[in-house]
Design an enzyme around this catalytic site. Structure first.
Site, PDB file in Angstrom:
ATOM      1  N   ASP A  73      33.043  44.729  43.566  1.00  0.00           N
ATOM      2  CA  ASP A  73      34.408  45.203  43.347  1.00  0.00           C
ATOM      3  C   ASP A  73      34.625  45.654  41.904  1.00  0.00           C
ATOM      4  O   ASP A  73      35.376  46.594  41.644  1.00  0.00           O
ATOM      5  CB  ASP A  73      35.408  44.102  43.705  1.00  0.00           C
ATOM      6  CG  ASP A  73      35.557  43.921  45.208  1.00  0.00           C
ATOM      7  OD1 ASP A  73      35.056  44.783  45.963  1.00  0.00           O
ATOM      8  OD2 ASP A  73      36.160  42.923  45.630  1.00  0.00           O
ATOM      9  N   GLY A  74      33.978  44.995  40.946  1.00  0.00           N
ATOM     10  CA  GLY A  74      34.130  45.383  39.546  1.00  0.00           C
ATOM     11  C   GLY A  74      33.646  46.801  39.289  1.00  0.00           C
ATOM     12  O   GLY A  74      34.255  47.552  38.518  1.00  0.00           O
ATOM     13  N   ALA A 184      42.690  38.878  43.906  1.00  0.00           N
ATOM     14  CA  ALA A 184      41.838  38.664  42.738  1.00  0.00           C
ATOM     15  C   ALA A 184      42.418  37.536  41.873  1.00  0.00           C
ATOM     16  O   ALA A 184      42.689  36.447  42.359  1.00  0.00           O
ATOM     17  CB  ALA A 184      41.698  39.974  41.963  1.00  0.00           C
ATOM     18  N   ALA A 186      45.305  37.045  40.645  1.00  0.00           N
ATOM     19  CA  ALA A 186      46.622  36.577  41.084  1.00  0.00           C
ATOM     20  C   ALA A 186      46.507  35.501  42.153  1.00  0.00           C
ATOM     21  O   ALA A 186      47.296  34.546  42.186  1.00  0.00           O
ATOM     22  CB  ALA A 186      47.449  37.757  41.602  1.00  0.00           C
ATOM     23  N   SER A 188      43.983  33.371  42.483  1.00  0.00           N
ATOM     24  CA  SER A 188      43.528  32.163  41.802  1.00  0.00           C
ATOM     25  C   SER A 188      44.684  31.463  41.083  1.00  0.00           C
ATOM     26  O   SER A 188      44.675  30.241  40.930  1.00  0.00           O
ATOM     27  CB  SER A 188      42.429  32.503  40.787  1.00  0.00           C
ATOM     28  OG  SER A 188      41.321  33.094  41.423  1.00  0.00           O
ATOM     29  N   GLN A 244      38.425  43.780  32.684  1.00  0.00           N
ATOM     30  CA  GLN A 244      37.314  44.487  32.038  1.00  0.00           C
ATOM     31  C   GLN A 244      37.685  45.107  30.711  1.00  0.00           C
ATOM     32  O   GLN A 244      36.871  45.139  29.792  1.00  0.00           O
ATOM     33  CB  GLN A 244      36.785  45.577  32.978  1.00  0.00           C
ATOM     34  CG  GLN A 244      36.244  45.033  34.289  1.00  0.00           C
ATOM     35  CD  GLN A 244      35.701  46.129  35.186  1.00  0.00           C
ATOM     36  OE1 GLN A 244      35.710  47.295  34.841  1.00  0.00           O
ATOM     37  NE2 GLN A 244      35.215  45.758  36.354  1.00  0.00           N
TER      38      GLN A 244
END
Length: 288
Positions: A73-74, A184, A186, A188, A244
């Site tokens: 995904d990154g 993602a 959010a 967590s 990132q």
């Protein structure tokens, strides 16, 4: 077979030599289907000699009608930010861990990509966020995070939505997330899952000092403003885009809104968002 896409840009995970085998099989498959293929420049440096034309990301966006992203995904987040100003579709082949965005398994890549090339696919338009601070502007597909930097103490800031005061909080920061990013950081942080078709933005506090400070979902067209206040110095605050890109807070005021650009994301024809949640989050399909 009539092709729906004719020129594919190939984008791989930077610094991961393990993608070479998948890229090689992808090149052979595309050439067998009569699809032109161009390697993104940084990917070509990793992939080595292939005989394929090489182009920077901007040329991929302007010349290709499909971007095939090989990685996790990154990698797709990076490609999405760089290509969001172009009329190009993105599809991901998952070599990462979770793969909420890169949903094609490399083992059934020929079958899934064959269907997509034939025009059998699902299409989604995903919103981006625009963050503005100290004269700098940047994009995010998942989230913009305002957070503390190099300190054990919390930061002090006020939140405004469309000019209306929401609250003042002391916490480790705030996650401002699109529906795409709701699975993602959010998630967590205790935020809700937002269906990708929702036009909404979620604000998730990070370890707030006041336990009643809960996530808030607002309209996707809202302007969210963060004002660093109290004894907190802007130098102690950082703004991160998609986990990132990090910038120091050169100003006490940070503005986050919907970006005018969108992402055209392609899925296989049998893609099911709820099945993805069940598989990636380990939900049981039947009650025990």
């Amino acid at each position: 077979m009539a092709l729906h896409f004719h020129h594919a840009g190939l984008i791989g995970k930077i610094g991961d030599a393990a993608i070479s085998d998948t890229l090689q099989r992808l090149c052979v498959f595309l050439q067998g289907q009569g699809v032109r293929a161009t390697l993104e420049q940084q990917t070509a440096e990793l992939f080595g000699a292939s005989g394929l034309p090489v182009a920077p990301m901007e040329r991929i966006g302007s010349d290709c009608d499909l971007a095939v992203v090989v990685g996790g995904d990154g990698t797709l987040l990076r490609a999405a930010r760089d290509l969001s100003g172009f009329d190009i579709a993105l599809v991901g082949i998952n070599l990462g861990r979770l793969g909420f965005l890169t949903d094609i398994n490399p083992h059934n890549m020929p079958e899934m990509l064959g269907q997509i090339l034939a025009g059998e696919f699902q299409e989604e338009w995903r919103p981006l966020l625009k963050a503005e601070v100290g004269g700098a502007t940047f994009k995010a597909l998942n989230d913009v995070v305002v957070h503390k930097w190099n300190l054990a103490r919390m930061i002090d800031f006020e939140t405004y939505v469309d000019g209306r005061f929401v609250n003042r909080q002391r916490s480790d920061g705030l996650i401002i997330s699109t529906p795409t990013g709701s699975t993602a950081y959010a998630l967590s942080g205790g935020g809700p899952l937002l269906h990708p078709r929702l036009d909404a933005t979620v604000l998730v506090p990070i370890c707030p000092h006041t336990l009643s400070n809960r996530p808030i979902v607002v309209d996707g067209d809202s302007l969210v403003e963060i004002l660093v206040c109290g004894a907190t110095c802007p130098e102690h605050v950082r703004i991160t885009s998609d986990g990132q890109v990090m910038l120091p807070s050169a100003d006490r005021r940070i503005r986050v809104s919907k970006h005018p650009d969108r992402i055209r994301l392609i899925h296989p024809k049998d893609h099911d968002y709820f099945q993805v949640l069940r598989a990636k989050l380990g939900w049981a399909e039947d009650p025990v």
